[in-house]
Design a protein around this motif. Structure first.
Motif, short mmCIF file in Angstrom:
data_model
loop_
_atom_site.label_atom_id
_atom_site.label_comp_id
_atom_site.label_asym_id
_atom_site.label_seq_id
_atom_site.Cartn_x
_atom_site.Cartn_y
_atom_site.Cartn_z
N GLN A 68 -5.92 0.19 9.45
CA GLN A 68 -5.67 -0.72 8.34
C GLN A 68 -4.17 -0.93 8.11
OE1 GLN A 68 -7.82 1.21 5.20
NE2 GLN A 68 -9.81 0.89 6.19
N ILE A 69 -3.39 0.14 8.22
CA ILE A 69 -1.94 0.01 8.08
C ILE A 69 -1.38 -0.86 9.20
CG2 ILE A 69 0.24 1.27 8.08
CD1 ILE A 69 -1.24 3.62 6.80
N VAL A 81 -2.89 -3.25 10.88
CA VAL A 81 -3.21 -4.66 10.64
C VAL A 81 -2.34 -5.22 9.52
CG1 VAL A 81 -5.01 -6.22 9.82
CG2 VAL A 81 -5.53 -4.55 11.60
N GLY A 82 -2.01 -4.39 8.53
CA GLY A 82 -1.08 -4.82 7.50
C GLY A 82 0.29 -5.16 8.09
N LEU A 83 0.77 -4.32 9.00
CA LEU A 83 2.05 -4.60 9.67
C LEU A 83 1.96 -5.86 10.52
CD1 LEU A 83 3.20 -1.04 10.84
CD2 LEU A 83 4.07 -2.38 8.92
N ALA A 103 0.01 -8.38 9.96
CA ALA A 103 -0.03 -9.53 9.05
C ALA A 103 1.38 -9.90 8.59
CB ALA A 103 -0.92 -9.22 7.85
N VAL A 104 2.20 -8.88 8.30
CA VAL A 104 3.60 -9.15 7.95
C VAL A 104 4.33 -9.77 9.14
CG1 VAL A 104 5.77 -8.10 7.21
CG2 VAL A 104 3.62 -7.30 6.23
N LEU A 145 -5.94 -10.27 11.79
CA LEU A 145 -6.79 -9.60 10.79
C LEU A 145 -8.11 -9.13 11.40
CD1 LEU A 145 -6.37 -11.96 7.68
CD2 LEU A 145 -5.18 -9.81 8.15
N TRP A 154 -14.07 -11.52 4.98
CA TRP A 154 -12.84 -11.18 5.67
C TRP A 154 -12.39 -12.30 6.63
CZ3 TRP A 154 -9.11 -7.94 4.68
CH2 TRP A 154 -8.20 -7.57 5.68
#
Length: 445
Positions: free
Chosen positions: A40-41, A43-45, A47-48, A401, A413
């Motif tokens: 999850q982290i 995918v967060g990176l 996305a940024v 994502l 999602w």
């Protein structure tokens, strides 16, 4: 105040830092990221990273960066790929099947005949590849003959994951070179290659996981370049080869036909399909491999695998024929679009018109099929580098994502990707209509 080149360099530094940070999340020895939280982290990176990438795209499209920015663009693209290449694939295990299929062919066996766990292949099992093959006990290979020929060729040189990844990156490099030639032929700034070369989904799908889609993209890039140079037969052959790696590239064929002949590219394409399939025809109907069962596994038969129907299923029960009805409507709608593109009277296609039409067809077909695997989308960045539209660029990158599936369903999602894509597409249509009305002669209805 920073110059455009300085701003681009800053964005490049952020993209490199985010990529290296994402790599550091992988637990050594794990065949996935390591834990759900780490995924999850990551995918967060990513996305940024997509946000940084979109800012860089906007900067380049404004035309304010100097010509020497190309060296920065190419240098960063190369650096990012070299950083991801040595890392083990941990967002997908598909590459292990590629290597396995190559080993099976090296042993003189048709890869379509057996599932990997079949006792007939027991002597080929090894601790590095076989345990990591997905669907090993029930699925024959799903990969088409052109992909199989590539697996066989790479396997004879290096029966390893790194060797296969390097081969896919070579195809990715071919795509970058073709984009540069297409941009040059169209008189466009070469720094626009950033739209493809810095795309985070391209980077992680090809340089990290080594997806065979890179081979399809490389062949499609060569086909676009050949068609832009009016070499219709060669373009037809290359497009057929790309479609025999992954089926989706065939949807851009109407863009190749616009303003040109049909006979020569069709004949060349058909001949290519036959020649590339010949080594595997001994498998008979099994040459389709796992492909017929794949749709059922993905929920396309019930309709729940499609984004719109998955959302509708939250409101009302879907009829048994929902998936077939959706497929029929999508096919009819796409057929109408294809006919419109192929028959428009606007002269022979230059590179921009060709890539604009190809990007439209590719985006509509991919969005209609809406696969939930991220690596089905980066090919959209290829035509977008020459004929950029916001909806296509978004759809080529935002599916990072899809590397996680937090709700285990196909609407909420994925809606974070498809919802904005629909909004951007509608905005593009409104602008196009306004432009057409403004250019129309006075008094025209």
């Amino acid at each position: 105040m920073r110059t455009p080149l300085a701003r681009l360099a800053l964005l490049a530094g952020l993209l490199v830092a985010l990529t290296l940070g994402g790599l550091s999340l992988h637990v050594p020895g794990a065949d996935t990221v390591g834990t759900p939280l780490r995924a999850q982290i990551l995918v967060g990176l990513l996305a940024v990273s997509v946000g940084i990438y979109l800012l860089a795209v906007r900067l380049v499209l404004r035309g304010s960066v100097p010509a020497r920015a190309l060296w920065l663009v190419i240098g960063v693209a190369l650096l990012l790929r070299l950083a991801l290449l040595p890392a083990p694939p941990f967002l997908s295990s598909d590459i292990y099947r590629y290597v396995w299929d190559g080993q099976v062919q090296a042993a003189g066996i048709n890869p379509y005949l057996y599932v990997p766990a079949d006792p007939a292949l027991a002597q080929l099992r090894d601790p590095a590849i076989f345990p990591l093959i997905n669907r090993a006990d029930y699925a024959r290979t799903i990969y088409l003959p052109a992909a199989q020929l590539a697996f066989a060729a790479v396997g004879r040189l290096s029966a390893s994951v790194t060797g296969m990844k390097a081969a896919m990156l070579l195809c990715d490099g071919v795509a970058i070179l073709c984009v540069l030639r297409l941009l040059g032929g169209a008189g466009l700034p070469p720094a626009r290659v950033l739209i493809y070369a810095w795309n985070p989904l391209v980077l992680w799908s090809f340089a990290l996981d080594g997806h065979v889609d890179a081979l399809a993209v490389g062949l499609l890039a060569l086909a676009l370049l050949a068609r832009a140079r009016h070499r219709e037969g060669l373009a037809g052959a290359l497009l057929a080869a790309a479609s025999l790696v992954k089926v989706l590239p065939v949807v851009v064929a109407p863009a190749f036909l616009r303003g040109g002949g049909f006979g020569r590219p069709a004949a060349a394409g058909l001949a290519t399909l036959v020649v590339l399939s010949l080594p595997y025809l001994s498998a008979g109907p099994l040459i389709l491999g796992f492909l017929p069962a794949y749709g059922a596994e993905e929920g396309f038969d019930t309709g729940r695998g499609f984004w719109l129907l998955a959302g509708l299923a939250h409101l009302v029960p879907l009829p048994a024929a929902a998936g077939r009805l959706y497929g029929l409507c999508a096919a009819l709608g796409f057929a109408a679009l294809a006919a419109f593109v192929a028959t428009r009277r606007a002269g022979p296609p230059d590179a921009v018109r060709l890539c604009r039409d190809a990007g439209l067809l590719a985006a509509v077909a991919t969005a209609a099929a809406n696969p939930h695997y991220a690596w089905y989308y980066p090919w959209l960045a290829l035509p977008a580098a020459i004929a950029p539209t916001p909806a296509v660029i978004w759809l080529s990158a935002a599916p990072v994502l899809f590397f996680i599936d937090p709700f285990n369903e196909r609407f909420v999602w994925p809606g974070l990707v498809f919802g904005p894509a629909v909004i951007l597409a509608l905005r593009d249509l409104r602008r196009a209509r306004s432009t057409a009305l403004a250019l129309a002669p006075k008094g025209a209805s």
